[in-house]
Design a protein around this motif. Structure first.
Motif, PDB file in Angstrom:
ATOM      1  N   GLN A   1      -0.454   8.391  17.999  1.00 23.73           N
ATOM      2  CA  GLN A   1       0.037   7.858  19.265  1.00 23.73           C
ATOM      3  C   GLN A   1       0.573   6.443  19.061  1.00 23.73           C
ATOM      4  OE1 GLN A   1      -3.102   8.248  22.189  1.00 23.73           O
ATOM      5  NE2 GLN A   1      -2.331  10.256  22.794  1.00 23.73           N
ATOM      6  N   ALA A   2       1.463   6.066  19.937  1.00 24.65           N
ATOM      7  CA  ALA A   2       2.020   4.710  19.891  1.00 24.65           C
ATOM      8  C   ALA A   2       0.898   3.682  19.907  1.00 24.65           C
ATOM      9  CB  ALA A   2       2.965   4.487  21.052  1.00 24.65           C
ATOM     10  N   GLY A   3       1.055   2.668  19.070  1.00 28.05           N
ATOM     11  CA  GLY A   3       0.025   1.653  18.927  1.00 28.05           C
ATOM     12  C   GLY A   3      -0.951   1.920  17.802  1.00 28.05           C
ATOM     13  N   GLY A   4      -0.904   3.126  17.272  1.00 25.50           N
ATOM     14  CA  GLY A   4      -1.802   3.502  16.196  1.00 25.50           C
ATOM     15  C   GLY A   4      -1.313   3.060  14.829  1.00 25.50           C
ATOM     16  N   SER A   5      -2.032   3.490  13.805  1.00 27.77           N
ATOM     17  CA  SER A   5      -1.735   3.087  12.429  1.00 27.77           C
ATOM     18  C   SER A   5      -1.746   4.289  11.497  1.00 27.77           C
ATOM     19  CB  SER A   5      -2.775   2.074  11.930  1.00 27.77           C
ATOM     20  OG  SER A   5      -2.776   0.899  12.703  1.00 27.77           O
ATOM     21  N   LEU A   6      -0.982   4.168  10.438  1.00 31.08           N
ATOM     22  CA  LEU A   6      -0.990   5.118   9.339  1.00 31.08           C
ATOM     23  C   LEU A   6      -0.796   4.349   8.042  1.00 31.08           C
ATOM     24  CD1 LEU A   6       1.281   8.101  10.546  1.00 31.08           C
ATOM     25  CD2 LEU A   6      -1.170   8.204  10.064  1.00 31.08           C
ATOM     26  N   ARG A   7      -1.291   4.901   6.958  1.00 27.96           N
ATOM     27  CA  ARG A   7      -1.009   4.331   5.651  1.00 27.96           C
ATOM     28  C   ARG A   7      -0.383   5.399   4.765  1.00 27.96           C
ATOM     29  NH1 ARG A   7      -4.905   1.763   0.941  1.00 27.96           N
ATOM     30  NH2 ARG A   7      -5.512   3.961   0.718  1.00 27.96           N
ATOM     31  N   LEU A   8       0.822   5.126   4.330  1.00 25.88           N
ATOM     32  CA  LEU A   8       1.517   6.024   3.415  1.00 25.88           C
ATOM     33  C   LEU A   8       1.216   5.599   1.982  1.00 25.88           C
ATOM     34  CD1 LEU A   8       5.037   6.300   5.103  1.00 25.88           C
ATOM     35  CD2 LEU A   8       2.951   7.585   5.584  1.00 25.88           C
ATOM     36  N   ALA A   9       1.174   6.580   1.103  1.00 24.77           N
ATOM     37  CA  ALA A   9       0.968   6.312  -0.317  1.00 24.77           C
ATOM     38  C   ALA A   9       2.069   7.002  -1.118  1.00 24.77           C
ATOM     39  CB  ALA A   9      -0.396   6.819  -0.762  1.00 24.77           C
TER      40      ALA A   9
ATOM     41  N   GLN B   1       1.349   0.236   4.713  1.00 22.77           N
ATOM     42  CA  GLN B   1       0.448   0.182   5.859  1.00 22.77           C
ATOM     43  C   GLN B   1       1.281  -0.053   7.106  1.00 22.77           C
ATOM     44  OE1 GLN B   1      -2.999   0.585   6.059  1.00 22.77           O
ATOM     45  NE2 GLN B   1      -2.622   0.514   8.272  1.00 22.77           N
ATOM     46  N   MET B   2       1.177   0.875   8.048  1.00 25.23           N
ATOM     47  CA  MET B   2       1.980   0.807   9.256  1.00 25.23           C
ATOM     48  C   MET B   2       1.070   0.646  10.466  1.00 25.23           C
ATOM     49  SD  MET B   2       4.790   3.775   8.393  1.00 25.23           S
ATOM     50  CE  MET B   2       3.625   5.109   8.583  1.00 25.23           C
ATOM     51  N   ASN B   3       1.176  -0.479  11.127  1.00 30.80           N
ATOM     52  CA  ASN B   3       0.369  -0.781  12.309  1.00 30.80           C
ATOM     53  C   ASN B   3       1.260  -0.899  13.548  1.00 30.80           C
ATOM     54  OD1 ASN B   3      -1.928  -0.985  10.634  1.00 30.80           O
ATOM     55  ND2 ASN B   3      -1.567  -3.164  10.295  1.00 30.80           N
ATOM     56  N   SER B   4       0.637  -0.834  14.699  1.00 31.06           N
ATOM     57  CA  SER B   4       1.365  -0.966  15.971  1.00 31.06           C
ATOM     58  C   SER B   4       2.586  -0.056  15.995  1.00 31.06           C
ATOM     59  CB  SER B   4       1.787  -2.427  16.180  1.00 31.06           C
ATOM     60  OG  SER B   4       0.677  -3.281  16.177  1.00 31.06           O
ATOM     61  N   LEU B   5       2.366   1.184  15.640  1.00 27.02           N
ATOM     62  CA  LEU B   5       3.477   2.122  15.534  1.00 27.02           C
ATOM     63  C   LEU B   5       4.135   2.378  16.876  1.00 27.02           C
ATOM     64  CD1 LEU B   5       1.928   4.513  12.920  1.00 27.02           C
ATOM     65  CD2 LEU B   5       4.155   3.411  12.692  1.00 27.02           C
ATOM     66  N   LYS B   6       5.437   2.576  16.817  1.00 30.73           N
ATOM     67  CA  LYS B   6       6.239   2.830  18.005  1.00 30.73           C
ATOM     68  C   LYS B   6       6.920   4.194  17.866  1.00 30.73           C
ATOM     69  CE  LYS B   6       7.413  -2.101  18.246  1.00 30.73           C
ATOM     70  NZ  LYS B   6       8.526  -3.094  18.281  1.00 30.73           N
ATOM     71  N   ALA B   7       7.350   4.749  18.974  1.00 29.96           N
ATOM     72  CA  ALA B   7       8.032   6.037  18.945  1.00 29.96           C
ATOM     73  C   ALA B   7       9.267   5.982  18.047  1.00 29.96           C
ATOM     74  CB  ALA B   7       8.421   6.454  20.359  1.00 29.96           C
ATOM     75  N   GLU B   8       9.932   4.855  18.010  1.00 26.18           N
ATOM     76  CA  GLU B   8      11.144   4.722  17.193  1.00 26.18           C
ATOM     77  C   GLU B   8      10.858   4.643  15.696  1.00 26.18           C
ATOM     78  OE1 GLU B   8      10.291   2.896  19.848  1.00 26.18           O
ATOM     79  OE2 GLU B   8      10.834   0.774  19.577  1.00 26.18           O
TER      80      GLU B   8
ATOM     81  N   SER C   1       4.009   9.464  18.971  1.00 25.25           N
ATOM     82  CA  SER C   1       4.221   9.904  20.351  1.00 25.25           C
ATOM     83  C   SER C   1       3.920   8.755  21.304  1.00 25.25           C
ATOM     84  CB  SER C   1       3.337  11.100  20.663  1.00 25.25           C
ATOM     85  OG  SER C   1       1.974  10.782  20.435  1.00 25.25           O
ATOM     86  N   SER C   2       4.750   8.676  22.324  1.00 25.02           N
ATOM     87  CA  SER C   2       4.584   7.572  23.283  1.00 25.02           C
ATOM     88  C   SER C   2       3.770   8.012  24.479  1.00 25.02           C
ATOM     89  CB  SER C   2       5.955   7.074  23.733  1.00 25.02           C
ATOM     90  OG  SER C   2       6.693   8.130  24.281  1.00 25.02           O
TER      91      SER C   2
END
Length: 125
Positions: free
Chosen positions: A12-20, A81-88, A124-125
């Motif tokens: 969800q928007a505002g969440g985080s993911l970490r890609l490797a 590291q991806m924080n504060s994710l947005k729909a875009e 997702s927003s």
């Protein structure tokens, strides 16, 4: 050289993911690494770059302050590291690399010689 990207998913928007991105088939410390992303129907765009020594990083304006690129020499892996994710931020994310000294324009995909298979990130927003 082979690159294997992982860590994508749905958040969800505002969440985080970490890609490797796991690197193999060469000397990891001799390669500069980058992350790019692409949305269907649009051109691939630069996301982040880390120099082979890890002393220099660069980011696209759209992700600056939210994303962090790093590398682990012991694991031969580069992370995003991806924080504060947005729909875009929704896109397929690709890691790429080129040998040290090869890259002059780190935000241009044509400067990179090797690419991973991509991992889907859906926000997702």
């Amino acid at each position: 050289v082979q690159l294997q990207a992982s860590g994508g998913g749905s958040v969800q928007a505002g969440g985080s993911l970490r890609l490797a991105c796991a690197f193999s088939g060469g000397t990891f410390s001799s390669y500069s690494m980058g992350w790019f992303r692409q949305v269907p129907g649009k051109e691939r765009e630069f996301v982040a770059y880390i120099r082979w020594r890890g002393t220099t990083t660069n980011y696209a304006d759209a992700v600056k302050g939210r994303f962090t690129i790093s590398r682990d020499g012991a694991e031969n892996t580069v992370y995003l590291q991806m924080n504060s994710l947005k729909a875009e931020d929704t896109a397929v994310y690709y890691c790429a690399c080129s040998v040290a000294g090869r890259i002059e324009k780190w935000d241009r995909g044509s400067e990179y010689d090797y690419w991973g298979q991509g991992t889907q990130v859906t926000v997702s927003s």
